[in-house]
Design a protein around this motif. Structure first.
Motif, PDB file in Angstrom:
ATOM      1  N   ARG A  77      33.891  76.319  58.270  1.00 44.84           N
ATOM      2  CA  ARG A  77      32.809  77.282  58.419  1.00 44.84           C
ATOM      3  C   ARG A  77      31.487  76.557  58.203  1.00 44.84           C
ATOM      4  NH1 ARG A  77      33.013  82.364  54.630  1.00 44.84           N
ATOM      5  NH2 ARG A  77      32.162  80.901  53.117  1.00 44.84           N
ATOM      6  N   VAL A  78      30.576  76.724  59.153  1.00 46.09           N
ATOM      7  CA  VAL A  78      29.308  75.996  59.086  1.00 46.09           C
ATOM      8  C   VAL A  78      28.136  76.963  59.209  1.00 46.09           C
ATOM      9  CG1 VAL A  78      30.273  73.869  60.033  1.00 46.09           C
ATOM     10  CG2 VAL A  78      29.307  75.572  61.594  1.00 46.09           C
ATOM     11  N   PHE A  79      26.997  76.501  58.727  1.00 42.72           N
ATOM     12  CA  PHE A  79      25.761  77.258  58.837  1.00 42.72           C
ATOM     13  C   PHE A  79      24.711  76.373  59.490  1.00 42.72           C
ATOM     14  CE2 PHE A  79      21.539  78.304  57.193  1.00 42.72           C
ATOM     15  CZ  PHE A  79      21.449  79.645  57.528  1.00 42.72           C
ATOM     16  N   GLY A  80      24.045  76.911  60.500  1.00 44.44           N
ATOM     17  CA  GLY A  80      22.995  76.161  61.174  1.00 44.44           C
ATOM     18  C   GLY A  80      22.992  76.463  62.664  1.00 44.44           C
ATOM     19  N   ASP A  81      21.900  76.150  63.286  1.00 40.65           N
ATOM     20  CA  ASP A  81      21.754  76.378  64.721  1.00 40.65           C
ATOM     21  C   ASP A  81      22.206  75.130  65.478  1.00 40.65           C
ATOM     22  OD1 ASP A  81      21.074  77.592  67.103  1.00 40.65           O
ATOM     23  OD2 ASP A  81      19.023  76.789  67.045  1.00 40.65           O
ATOM     24  N   PHE A  82      23.054  75.311  66.487  1.00 41.02           N
ATOM     25  CA  PHE A  82      23.534  74.151  67.243  1.00 41.02           C
ATOM     26  C   PHE A  82      23.965  74.598  68.638  1.00 41.02           C
ATOM     27  CE2 PHE A  82      27.301  76.075  65.558  1.00 41.02           C
ATOM     28  CZ  PHE A  82      28.324  75.801  66.453  1.00 41.02           C
ATOM     29  N   ASP A  83      23.994  73.632  69.519  1.00 43.35           N
ATOM     30  CA  ASP A  83      24.490  73.849  70.879  1.00 43.35           C
ATOM     31  C   ASP A  83      25.965  73.454  70.892  1.00 43.35           C
ATOM     32  OD1 ASP A  83      25.194  73.804  73.544  1.00 43.35           O
ATOM     33  OD2 ASP A  83      23.379  72.755  74.209  1.00 43.35           O
ATOM     34  N   PRO A  84      26.884  74.382  71.186  1.00 45.24           N
ATOM     35  CA  PRO A  84      28.308  74.045  71.193  1.00 45.24           C
ATOM     36  C   PRO A  84      28.637  72.833  72.056  1.00 45.24           C
ATOM     37  CG  PRO A  84      28.027  76.412  71.385  1.00 45.24           C
ATOM     38  CD  PRO A  84      26.651  75.798  71.503  1.00 45.24           C
ATOM     39  N   ARG A  85      27.833  72.602  73.095  1.00 42.56           N
ATOM     40  CA  ARG A  85      28.097  71.446  73.951  1.00 42.56           C
ATOM     41  C   ARG A  85      27.865  70.133  73.217  1.00 42.56           C
ATOM     42  NH1 ARG A  85      24.347  73.183  78.919  1.00 42.56           N
ATOM     43  NH2 ARG A  85      23.051  73.634  77.091  1.00 42.56           N
ATOM     44  N   ALA A  86      27.070  70.197  72.117  1.00 43.79           N
ATOM     45  CA  ALA A  86      26.812  68.982  71.332  1.00 43.79           C
ATOM     46  C   ALA A  86      28.084  68.486  70.646  1.00 43.79           C
ATOM     47  CB  ALA A  86      25.720  69.246  70.298  1.00 43.79           C
ATOM     48  N   VAL A 127      28.093  53.459  60.043  1.00 41.48           N
ATOM     49  CA  VAL A 127      29.535  53.731  59.915  1.00 41.48           C
ATOM     50  C   VAL A 127      30.042  54.322  61.221  1.00 41.48           C
ATOM     51  CG1 VAL A 127      31.331  55.001  58.681  1.00 41.48           C
ATOM     52  CG2 VAL A 127      29.336  54.111  57.441  1.00 41.48           C
ATOM     53  N   ARG A 128      31.091  53.711  61.778  1.00 43.23           N
ATOM     54  CA  ARG A 128      31.665  54.188  63.033  1.00 43.23           C
ATOM     55  C   ARG A 128      32.778  55.178  62.756  1.00 43.23           C
ATOM     56  NH1 ARG A 128      30.392  55.284  68.185  1.00 43.23           N
ATOM     57  NH2 ARG A 128      32.254  55.369  69.473  1.00 43.23           N
ATOM     58  N   TYR A 129      32.661  56.368  63.356  1.00 50.77           N
ATOM     59  CA  TYR A 129      33.684  57.394  63.220  1.00 50.77           C
ATOM     60  C   TYR A 129      34.444  57.518  64.537  1.00 50.77           C
ATOM     61  CZ  TYR A 129      31.289  58.634  58.920  1.00 50.77           C
ATOM     62  OH  TYR A 129      30.726  58.594  57.664  1.00 50.77           O
ATOM     63  N   ALA A 130      35.752  57.493  64.451  1.00 51.64           N
ATOM     64  CA  ALA A 130      36.613  57.579  65.627  1.00 51.64           C
ATOM     65  C   ALA A 130      36.458  58.953  66.287  1.00 51.64           C
ATOM     66  CB  ALA A 130      38.063  57.333  65.224  1.00 51.64           C
ATOM     67  N   PRO A 131      36.978  59.093  67.517  1.00 50.01           N
ATOM     68  CA  PRO A 131      36.843  60.369  68.223  1.00 50.01           C
ATOM     69  C   PRO A 131      37.339  61.568  67.413  1.00 50.01           C
ATOM     70  CG  PRO A 131      37.627  58.681  69.719  1.00 50.01           C
ATOM     71  CD  PRO A 131      37.605  58.055  68.356  1.00 50.01           C
ATOM     72  N   ILE A 132      36.571  62.646  67.504  1.00 46.17           N
ATOM     73  CA  ILE A 132      36.877  63.893  66.815  1.00 46.17           C
ATOM     74  C   ILE A 132      36.853  65.011  67.844  1.00 46.17           C
ATOM     75  CG2 ILE A 132      36.043  65.567  65.110  1.00 46.17           C
ATOM     76  CD1 ILE A 132      34.685  63.218  63.656  1.00 46.17           C
ATOM     77  N   GLU A 133      37.874  65.855  67.816  1.00 44.57           N
ATOM     78  CA  GLU A 133      37.890  67.029  68.686  1.00 44.57           C
ATOM     79  C   GLU A 133      37.369  68.226  67.894  1.00 44.57           C
ATOM     80  OE1 GLU A 133      41.602  67.798  70.527  1.00 44.57           O
ATOM     81  OE2 GLU A 133      41.813  65.765  71.367  1.00 44.57           O
ATOM     82  N   ALA A 134      36.380  68.906  68.449  1.00 41.04           N
ATOM     83  CA  ALA A 134      35.789  70.046  67.748  1.00 41.04           C
ATOM     84  C   ALA A 134      35.504  71.170  68.730  1.00 41.04           C
ATOM     85  CB  ALA A 134      34.497  69.622  67.044  1.00 41.04           C
ATOM     86  N   GLY A 135      35.822  72.395  68.324  1.00 38.95           N
ATOM     87  CA  GLY A 135      35.563  73.554  69.165  1.00 38.95           C
ATOM     88  C   GLY A 135      35.152  74.742  68.320  1.00 38.95           C
ATOM     89  N   LYS A 192      28.557  84.012  64.651  1.00 38.11           N
ATOM     90  CA  LYS A 192      27.738  85.192  64.385  1.00 38.11           C
ATOM     91  C   LYS A 192      26.437  84.720  63.772  1.00 38.11           C
ATOM     92  CE  LYS A 192      27.820  89.766  62.272  1.00 38.11           C
ATOM     93  NZ  LYS A 192      28.605  90.728  61.446  1.00 38.11           N
ATOM     94  N   GLY A 193      25.370  84.799  64.535  1.00 36.45           N
ATOM     95  CA  GLY A 193      24.090  84.299  64.062  1.00 36.45           C
ATOM     96  C   GLY A 193      24.152  82.794  63.834  1.00 36.45           C
ATOM     97  N   ASP A 194      23.737  82.379  62.646  1.00 38.05           N
ATOM     98  CA  ASP A 194      23.762  80.955  62.317  1.00 38.05           C
ATOM     99  C   ASP A 194      25.062  80.527  61.638  1.00 38.05           C
ATOM    100  OD1 ASP A 194      21.276  80.455  63.373  1.00 38.05           O
ATOM    101  OD2 ASP A 194      20.212  80.736  61.480  1.00 38.05           O
ATOM    102  N   ASN A 195      26.023  81.430  61.563  1.00 33.02           N
ATOM    103  CA  ASN A 195      27.319  81.092  60.958  1.00 33.02           C
ATOM    104  C   ASN A 195      28.374  80.954  62.047  1.00 33.02           C
ATOM    105  OD1 ASN A 195      27.033  81.369  57.850  1.00 33.02           O
ATOM    106  ND2 ASN A 195      25.963  83.170  58.661  1.00 33.02           N
ATOM    107  N   ALA A 196      29.238  79.961  61.900  1.00 30.95           N
ATOM    108  CA  ALA A 196      30.297  79.744  62.892  1.00 30.95           C
ATOM    109  C   ALA A 196      31.534  79.163  62.220  1.00 30.95           C
ATOM    110  CB  ALA A 196      29.808  78.799  63.991  1.00 30.95           C
ATOM    111  N   TRP A 197      32.664  79.459  62.822  1.00 28.69           N
ATOM    112  CA  TRP A 197      33.936  78.830  62.436  1.00 28.69           C
ATOM    113  C   TRP A 197      34.312  77.834  63.529  1.00 28.69           C
ATOM    114  CZ3 TRP A 197      36.701  78.689  58.079  1.00 28.69           C
ATOM    115  CH2 TRP A 197      36.503  79.686  57.118  1.00 28.69           C
ATOM    116  N   LEU A 198      34.625  76.607  63.115  1.00 27.71           N
ATOM    117  CA  LEU A 198      35.050  75.557  64.040  1.00 27.71           C
ATOM    118  C   LEU A 198      36.481  75.160  63.729  1.00 27.71           C
ATOM    119  CD1 LEU A 198      31.976  73.139  63.683  1.00 27.71           C
ATOM    120  CD2 LEU A 198      32.158  75.168  65.152  1.00 27.71           C
ATOM    121  N   THR A 199      37.172  74.659  64.733  1.00 23.78           N
ATOM    122  CA  THR A 199      38.434  73.945  64.518  1.00 23.78           C
ATOM    123  C   THR A 199      38.178  72.486  64.841  1.00 23.78           C
ATOM    124  OG1 THR A 199      39.903  75.813  64.984  1.00 23.78           O
ATOM    125  CG2 THR A 199      40.816  73.618  65.269  1.00 23.78           C
TER     126      THR A 199
END
Length: 253
Positions: free
Chosen positions: A147-156, A169-177, A182-189
């Motif tokens: 669960r995150v708070f903040g404004d973002f473009d899902p395409r990012a 620091v290099r981070y390997a590929p991450i899948e996020a969706g 709701k507003g500035d709150n979102a649930w991601l997997t």
């Protein structure tokens, strides 16, 4: 006992591996304990990790006898937030192992979940297995609901699939969706294979998002499922053998 460098099953099991299977420490840490002069076999100081242990040999660490390794066991634990994943915390914070039910063998964790993270934590009595399950070469996916708070473009979020470098620091590929918003709150997997320390929190902070909950729901083939917070459930030995290729009881491992 023997201190030859060549593994010889007829002579028993190397003591570092034996200690790891007994749940004393990971194999690497067991070698450190040996180097510190804390291990004895049959009353004699062990100086080489290639020393072999025979059935019924008496092994002590810091003067205390270590029980024969029992069969490899793996447990799912639903870690609540507010617990550190360590046996002892220098700051006196409550630990995962202080909150486990009585009657369990001595357990160590497969990786960690930080203080404020929750969800699936695998625990085992076999230090060698713990180390094996942590190796990046397993390519096991760790999956989280965040669960995150903040404004973002899902395409990012799509850029994370190529991996990112943050402050060197290099981070390997991450899948996020996005699951819901709701507003500035979102649930991601979020799914990843590498799992550097606080990786998800750091990557999302780099995107301008604040994490308010982070729940691990899967580690490889093992799922949190409906396991209630604070509860422990042992993985069926048959499932353990099928998923990890372990030998059945009574056979050579």
């Amino acid at each position: 006992m023997s201190t030859t460098d060549q593994e010889d099953p007829a002579r028993g099991e190397r003591i570092a591996k034996w200690l790891a299977r007994a749940g004393v420490a990971s194999r690497r840490d067991a070698e450190k304990i040996i180097a510190e002069g804390r291990v004895k076999l049959g009353g004699k100081l062990v100086t080489q990790p290639a020393t072999f242990v025979q059935p019924d040999d008496i092994v002590t660490v810091d003067g205390r006898a270590v029980n024969e390794p029992e069969r490899t066991r793996l447990f799912r634990f639903h870690k609540p937030p507010g617990l550190v994943t360590t046996h002892r915390d220098p700051e006196g914070r409550p630990t995962v192992f202080e909150r486990l039910p009585e009657g369990l063998p001595r357990l160590i964790s497969v990786g960690r979940l930080d203080l404020n993270s929750e969800g699936l934590l695998l625990l085992t009595n076999d230090g060698a297995l713990s180390r094996r399950l942590e190796l990046p070469s397993n390519a096991w996916v760790r999956r989280y609901r965040v669960r995150v708070f903040g404004d973002f473009d899902p395409r990012a979020l799509e850029m994370l699939a190529k991996g990112v470098t943050i402050e060197g620091v290099r981070y390997a590929p991450i899948e996020a969706g996005v699951d819901s918003r709701k507003g500035d709150n979102a649930w991601l997997t979020i799914s990843l294979q590498e799992g550097k320390n606080r990786e998800i929190r750091r990557v999302l902070a780099w995107m301008g998002l604040e994490v308010s909950r982070l729940i691990r729901i899967a580690y490889g083939p093992f799922q949190l499922g409906t396991l209630e917070r604070g509860m422990v459930d042992e993985v069926n030995p048959k499932v353990l053998r099928e998923q990890l290729g372990l030998a059945a009881p009574g056979r050579k491992r």
